[in-house]
Design a protein around this motif. Sequence first.
Motif, short mmCIF file in Angstrom:
data_model
loop_
_atom_site.label_atom_id
_atom_site.label_comp_id
_atom_site.label_asym_id
_atom_site.label_seq_id
_atom_site.Cartn_x
_atom_site.Cartn_y
_atom_site.Cartn_z
N TYR A 21 14.10 52.44 63.75
CA TYR A 21 13.27 51.65 62.86
C TYR A 21 12.21 52.55 62.23
O TYR A 21 12.35 53.76 62.20
N TRP A 63 8.60 44.16 68.87
CA TRP A 63 9.47 43.05 68.49
C TRP A 63 9.69 43.10 66.99
O TRP A 63 8.73 43.19 66.22
N LEU A 64 10.94 43.05 66.57
CA LEU A 64 11.28 43.05 65.14
C LEU A 64 11.21 41.63 64.60
O LEU A 64 11.89 40.73 65.11
N ILE A 124 13.50 52.73 69.33
CA ILE A 124 12.57 52.50 68.22
C ILE A 124 12.75 53.50 67.08
O ILE A 124 12.35 53.23 65.95
N VAL A 155 6.88 44.05 62.24
CA VAL A 155 7.06 44.01 63.68
C VAL A 155 5.85 43.36 64.35
O VAL A 155 4.79 43.20 63.74
N GLU A 186 9.63 47.91 58.40
CA GLU A 186 9.96 46.59 58.94
C GLU A 186 8.70 45.90 59.45
O GLU A 186 7.76 46.55 59.93
N GLY A 198 10.04 37.26 66.96
CA GLY A 198 10.55 38.62 66.99
C GLY A 198 11.72 38.80 67.94
O GLY A 198 11.81 38.12 68.96
N LYS A 253 3.59 46.05 59.22
CA LYS A 253 4.75 46.87 58.88
C LYS A 253 4.64 48.20 59.63
O LYS A 253 3.55 48.75 59.76
N ILE A 291 12.94 44.96 70.79
CA ILE A 291 13.47 46.30 70.54
C ILE A 291 13.20 47.15 71.77
O ILE A 291 12.06 47.28 72.22
N LYS A 296 11.99 38.40 62.89
CA LYS A 296 13.26 37.84 62.42
C LYS A 296 13.09 36.51 61.69
O LYS A 296 13.79 36.22 60.75
#
Length: 251
Positions: free
Chosen positions: A167, A216-217, A164, A173, A171, A156, A185, A159, A219
């Motif tokens: 978002y 944390w997004l 936040i 996370v 997404e 992640g 999600k 963020i 990735k």
Amino acid sequence: MSFFGRNIKKIRGVKGLSQKSFAELFDLKRATLGAYEEGRSEPKIDTIIKIANYFSISIDSLLTSDLTVNELLRFKEDLILSVDNLEKETLAVIPYVSEQKITKYSKHYNNAKFIEDLPKLSLPVEEDKKLRAFTVTNLEMTDHDKGLYPKDVIIGEYIELDEIDSYGNGEVVIAVLEDEVIVRKIYFISDQVVLKAEHKNIEEKIFSKSVLKELWLAKYSFIRRLPEVGDEVENKLLFLEKELLKLKNRS
């Protein structure tokens, strides 16, 4: 001494290469290179081609003429001539919250010593981002045979909590709460956070934004199995064809 032996000795002199460094560039033994330079041995054609290509010298010139220093100086000057000078690729170093550490993470996420002591992953991803890797510990993000399974690793990007609100559109996370780390999600409804699992039988978690400790997004992911490759319909047809062939052979 052959033209080849004299020429590679000159190349070494002009480029400032030791026999060891030159030999390593072309996967040769130092003694073998010495034998070439002294004319006691002749190189294989693939070695000649490698050296000629590397220094942008024609094979004909390398084998049949006495190259001058001026000629050598006109060849490529941007070449990497020493193994020691090879540009080293740098990889992002990412703290890894393992299965053993994930239960403690929500308590120590802001403890610098705890983070420093985490194992590290080195991966070819963006280095300028704050990244963290987390172990998946449950089946909440699975849908039949797809999704994230236990022991998979999800990476992640951090963020900031004051960002936040950008978002909340579904997404994936990693949400750090008071007593747990959740991969789901994320959706926002007013000041409420909704964390939704992929698994149909898992209920949503709904709570106030203020409960979030870290976000944390997702990735990247490291999946401990090979993904299916190829067309699904084609694979099924091949399977049916094999089964029909088995039946035919039995009859």
